[in-house]
Design a protein around this motif. Structure first.
Motif, PDB file in Angstrom:
ATOM      1  N   ALA A 198       0.854  -1.193   0.000  1.00 51.85           N
ATOM      2  CA  ALA A 198       0.000   0.000   0.000  1.00 51.85           C
ATOM      3  C   ALA A 198       0.886   1.236   0.000  1.00 51.85           C
ATOM      4  N   PRO A 199       1.518   1.554  -1.143  1.00 50.62           N
ATOM      5  CA  PRO A 199       2.416   2.713  -1.187  1.00 50.62           C
ATOM      6  C   PRO A 199       1.667   3.996  -0.823  1.00 50.62           C
ATOM      7  N   ASP A 200       2.356   4.867  -0.085  1.00 47.48           N
ATOM      8  CA  ASP A 200       1.795   6.171   0.257  1.00 47.48           C
ATOM      9  C   ASP A 200       2.907   7.211   0.201  1.00 47.48           C
ATOM     10  N   LYS A 201       2.647   8.393   0.719  1.00 50.71           N
ATOM     11  CA  LYS A 201       3.628   9.473   0.622  1.00 50.71           C
ATOM     12  C   LYS A 201       4.876   9.224   1.458  1.00 50.71           C
ATOM     13  N   ASP A 202       4.840   8.252   2.389  1.00 51.44           N
ATOM     14  CA  ASP A 202       5.998   7.945   3.222  1.00 51.44           C
ATOM     15  C   ASP A 202       6.732   6.685   2.774  1.00 51.44           C
ATOM     16  N   THR A 203       6.414   6.168   1.600  1.00 51.50           N
ATOM     17  CA  THR A 203       7.058   4.947   1.121  1.00 51.50           C
ATOM     18  C   THR A 203       8.564   5.130   1.004  1.00 51.50           C
ATOM     19  N   HIS A 204       9.013   6.313   0.576  1.00 47.31           N
ATOM     20  CA  HIS A 204      10.459   6.532   0.442  1.00 47.31           C
ATOM     21  C   HIS A 204      11.162   6.477   1.796  1.00 47.31           C
ATOM     22  N   LEU A 205      10.461   6.819   2.888  1.00 42.52           N
ATOM     23  CA  LEU A 205      11.065   6.737   4.223  1.00 42.52           C
ATOM     24  C   LEU A 205      11.200   5.273   4.656  1.00 42.52           C
ATOM     25  N   VAL A 206      10.197   4.463   4.319  1.00 39.43           N
ATOM     26  CA  VAL A 206      10.266   3.026   4.607  1.00 39.43           C
ATOM     27  C   VAL A 206      11.435   2.415   3.835  1.00 39.43           C
ATOM     28  N   LEU A 207      11.560   2.798   2.573  1.00 42.20           N
ATOM     29  CA  LEU A 207      12.654   2.303   1.746  1.00 42.20           C
ATOM     30  C   LEU A 207      14.003   2.766   2.294  1.00 42.20           C
ATOM     31  N   ALA A 208      14.088   4.022   2.731  1.00 35.31           N
ATOM     32  CA  ALA A 208      15.333   4.546   3.298  1.00 35.31           C
ATOM     33  C   ALA A 208      15.727   3.774   4.555  1.00 35.31           C
ATOM     34  N   ASP A 209      14.754   3.469   5.411  1.00 37.95           N
ATOM     35  CA  ASP A 209      15.030   2.660   6.609  1.00 37.95           C
ATOM     36  C   ASP A 209      15.573   1.287   6.210  1.00 37.95           C
ATOM     37  N   PHE A 210      14.971   0.688   5.201  1.00 34.90           N
ATOM     38  CA  PHE A 210      15.383  -0.627   4.715  1.00 34.90           C
ATOM     39  C   PHE A 210      16.825  -0.585   4.207  1.00 34.90           C
ATOM     40  N   ILE A 211      17.149   0.421   3.408  1.00 33.75           N
ATOM     41  CA  ILE A 211      18.497   0.562   2.846  1.00 33.75           C
ATOM     42  C   ILE A 211      19.521   0.772   3.956  1.00 33.75           C
ATOM     43  N   GLU A 212      19.228   1.677   4.898  1.00 31.63           N
ATOM     44  CA  GLU A 212      20.168   1.951   5.980  1.00 31.63           C
ATOM     45  C   GLU A 212      20.334   0.736   6.893  1.00 31.63           C
ATOM     46  N   ALA A 213      19.264  -0.027   7.101  1.00 33.04           N
ATOM     47  CA  ALA A 213      19.364  -1.240   7.921  1.00 33.04           C
ATOM     48  C   ALA A 213      20.309  -2.252   7.270  1.00 33.04           C
ATOM     49  N   ILE A 214      20.248  -2.379   5.964  1.00 31.35           N
ATOM     50  CA  ILE A 214      21.155  -3.285   5.253  1.00 31.35           C
ATOM     51  C   ILE A 214      22.584  -2.760   5.341  1.00 31.35           C
ATOM     52  N   ALA A 215      22.773  -1.487   5.086  1.00 31.86           N
ATOM     53  CA  ALA A 215      24.117  -0.899   5.104  1.00 31.86           C
ATOM     54  C   ALA A 215      24.768  -1.008   6.473  1.00 31.86           C
TER      55      ALA A 215
END
Length: 197
Positions: A67-84
């Protein structure tokens, strides 16, 4: 506070890229160093959701947002930083970005940085602090002689600096608390720009 994080520019790009199909190249930087972690982001949108695939080195990670919304990029950013930062293989869930922001504000400085700041209040001088922003904060403190207190100048950033300057009178603890409050406001003024996208 030293950890891999996405620069503000990348956050703004992610805000647009989550609404596109394609392959995008980015990097996470390690705070106050020249180290970076490059990665490729593949975005595949469909009617049921959006699949984000992150390729870094020989690793491949996927995230599906239904359910993409206006905060999807923040969820993605959290995911990327968690991997890094290596949190993906642990059982510890990542703190959501908005919640992490409020937690970090309460613990803006570690114990060593608080001691450095306390010494700065007591003796005067200058200090460079990493408080988790893209650039370190420069502080200069002058002890007032006519009354017990300090005059402080705080500067965050080089290209578009945010500054604060104030004089406060009172004992060292009062001056220290006021300086902490000012640092908190300075950090807060920088954070909304990162999430405005």
């Amino acid at each position: 506070m030293n950890r891999f994080s996405l620069p503000d520019k990348t956050l703004r790009l992610l805000a647009a890229q989550v609404n596109l199909n394609g392959t995008f190249h980015h990097s996470c930087t390690f705070k106050n160093t020249n180290l970076s972690l490059s990665f490729v982001l593949q975005v595949e949108r469909s009617s049921s959701g959006t699949l984000f695939t992150l390729l870094t080195g020989d690793e491949k990670h996927s995230l599906t947002v239904y359910a993409p919304d206006k905060d999807t990029h923040l969820v993605l950013a959290d995911f990327i930083e968690a991997i890094a930062n290596g949190r993906m293989d642990s059982a510890e869930p990542a703190i959501p970005r908005v919640l992490a922001e409020s937690v970090d504000r309460g613990q803006l400085l570690d114990t060593n940085q608080q001691e450095q700041l306390h010494q700065l209040v007591c003796k005067g001088g200058s200090l460079l602090l990493d408080i988790g922003m893209d650039e370190a904060v420069s502080l200069a403190v002058h002890r007032t002689h006519s009354r017990n207190g300090i005059t402080a100048i705080l500067v965050a950033g080089n290209s578009c600096p945010r500054t604060q300057c104030f004089t406060v009178y009172g004992d060292n603890q009062h001056s220290f608390n006021r300086l902490l409050q000012s640092l908190d406001h300075l950090a807060g003024s920088a954070v909304p720009a990162a999430f405005a996208a």
